[in-house]
Design a protein around this motif. Sequence first.
Motif, mmCIF file in Angstrom:
data_model
loop_
_atom_site.group_PDB
_atom_site.id
_atom_site.type_symbol
_atom_site.label_atom_id
_atom_site.label_comp_id
_atom_site.label_asym_id
_atom_site.label_seq_id
_atom_site.Cartn_x
_atom_site.Cartn_y
_atom_site.Cartn_z
ATOM 1 N N SER A 79 7.739 -3.651 -2.272
ATOM 2 C CA SER A 79 8.594 -2.626 -1.456
ATOM 3 C C SER A 79 8.388 -2.510 0.088
ATOM 4 C CB SER A 79 8.748 -1.238 -2.061
ATOM 5 O OG SER A 79 9.498 -1.476 -3.308
ATOM 6 N N PHE A 80 6.738 -2.055 0.110
ATOM 7 C CA PHE A 80 6.280 -1.963 1.458
ATOM 8 C C PHE A 80 6.305 -2.820 2.290
ATOM 9 C CE2 PHE A 80 2.783 -1.077 4.405
ATOM 10 C CZ PHE A 80 3.196 0.255 4.840
ATOM 11 N N ILE A 81 5.980 -4.042 1.859
ATOM 12 C CA ILE A 81 6.154 -5.595 2.512
ATOM 13 C C ILE A 81 7.430 -5.702 3.005
ATOM 14 C CG2 ILE A 81 5.720 -7.868 2.591
ATOM 15 C CD1 ILE A 81 3.426 -7.179 0.912
ATOM 16 N N LEU A 82 8.508 -5.624 2.328
ATOM 17 C CA LEU A 82 9.890 -5.739 2.364
ATOM 18 C C LEU A 82 10.242 -4.590 3.791
ATOM 19 C CD1 LEU A 82 12.837 -6.778 2.068
ATOM 20 C CD2 LEU A 82 13.139 -4.979 0.404
ATOM 21 N N LEU A 83 9.827 -3.374 3.663
ATOM 22 C CA LEU A 83 10.390 -2.363 4.533
ATOM 23 C C LEU A 83 9.430 -2.804 5.930
ATOM 24 C CD1 LEU A 83 11.359 0.507 5.213
ATOM 25 C CD2 LEU A 83 8.954 1.383 4.528
ATOM 26 N N VAL A 84 8.193 -3.214 5.815
ATOM 27 C CA VAL A 84 7.419 -3.430 7.125
ATOM 28 C C VAL A 84 8.176 -4.644 7.746
ATOM 29 C CG1 VAL A 84 5.254 -4.646 8.244
ATOM 30 C CG2 VAL A 84 5.353 -2.647 6.584
ATOM 31 N N ASN A 85 8.603 -5.458 6.939
ATOM 32 C CA ASN A 85 9.017 -6.810 7.604
ATOM 33 C C ASN A 85 10.416 -6.499 8.361
ATOM 34 O OD1 ASN A 85 6.747 -8.374 7.241
ATOM 35 N ND2 ASN A 85 7.595 -9.045 5.213
ATOM 36 N N CYS A 86 11.317 -5.565 7.498
ATOM 37 C CA CYS A 86 12.749 -5.348 8.157
ATOM 38 C C CYS A 86 12.373 -4.608 9.176
ATOM 39 C CB CYS A 86 13.343 -4.737 7.056
ATOM 40 S SG CYS A 86 14.021 -5.882 5.845
ATOM 41 N N VAL A 87 11.604 -3.443 9.284
ATOM 42 C CA VAL A 87 11.649 -2.442 10.340
ATOM 43 C C VAL A 87 11.061 -3.251 11.636
ATOM 44 C CG1 VAL A 87 10.184 -0.663 11.274
ATOM 45 C CG2 VAL A 87 11.169 -0.432 8.888
ATOM 46 N N LEU A 88 10.164 -4.390 11.377
ATOM 47 C CA LEU A 88 9.554 -4.990 12.619
ATOM 48 C C LEU A 88 10.361 -6.194 12.823
ATOM 49 C CD1 LEU A 88 5.763 -4.491 11.934
ATOM 50 C CD2 LEU A 88 7.279 -2.940 13.336
ATOM 51 N N GLY A 89 11.242 -6.291 12.143
ATOM 52 C CA GLY A 89 12.295 -7.616 12.572
ATOM 53 C C GLY A 89 11.714 -9.015 12.167
ATOM 54 N N ALA A 90 10.626 -8.876 11.075
ATOM 55 C CA ALA A 90 10.271 -10.281 10.882
ATOM 56 C C ALA A 90 11.174 -10.796 9.676
ATOM 57 C CB ALA A 90 8.550 -10.032 10.156
ATOM 58 N N GLU A 91 11.943 -10.115 8.958
ATOM 59 C CA GLU A 91 12.795 -10.449 7.915
ATOM 60 C C GLU A 91 14.265 -9.746 8.212
ATOM 61 O OE1 GLU A 91 12.796 -9.749 3.315
ATOM 62 O OE2 GLU A 91 11.022 -10.037 4.066
ATOM 63 N N PRO A 92 15.423 -10.380 8.134
ATOM 64 C CA PRO A 92 16.468 -9.951 8.026
ATOM 65 C C PRO A 92 16.826 -8.804 6.812
ATOM 66 C CG PRO A 92 16.971 -12.199 7.252
ATOM 67 C CD PRO A 92 15.351 -11.910 7.596
ATOM 68 N N LEU A 93 17.962 -8.045 7.098
ATOM 69 C CA LEU A 93 18.160 -7.080 6.196
ATOM 70 C C LEU A 93 18.732 -7.923 4.883
ATOM 71 C CD1 LEU A 93 20.200 -4.308 8.436
ATOM 72 C CD2 LEU A 93 17.609 -4.145 7.260
#
Length: 190
Positions: A79-93
């Motif tokens: 969950s934390f990795i998903l959150l970090v990646n979405c917040v920092l724009g490394a992964e789409p929503l």
Amino acid sequence: MSEPNTTSSSSSKYYWIGCSGSGYVCMSEERLGSLLDMMPTLRFLLFGHPRMQPKKLQQSTDGATLVEISHELEISKKSFILLVNCVLGAEPLPARGTPKLTQLVDAMTTLGGCEQLEASLKNLQTNPLTPQDDTNNEYVWHVLQTLKYSSLSVYDTEVLRSKAGCAYASAIKDPKSGVVTHYFRAKKSI
């Protein structure tokens, strides 16, 4: 040790962030600083509030600083990795209605929220990019499939735009088949 210096641009300092029962996530000082700038409450959860007793930080054997997300918050590493990646724009929503989106929203709200991510989530609700995102059933959807992004026919897109009143919404490539699905939408008339 102190919290990350968000003004440093060439620091090689790293942090290991402990998640609930599922390991650690390693982040550079710059990346963690960017995340904390967008999620100010997370800064307090990891390092303590300036008006309270500071948290004692430990060093790992590799010299990184260890910080912990309280286990009571039940934030998994995934969950934390998903959150970090979405917040920092490394992964789409993640797509609406998926467990992954629920996981993202739960992690974000548990860790104090993020204005930018909340705005993106609100935009996802008001600006659906796929038929699955159109939970209010506000659009008529047309779908074209191609084998490459660039092989979309100009004639087909012009017909959809001029005759059906559609606008291009998005494209999603199936990783297994390589087929690209192009979504066009038009607002339903009342």
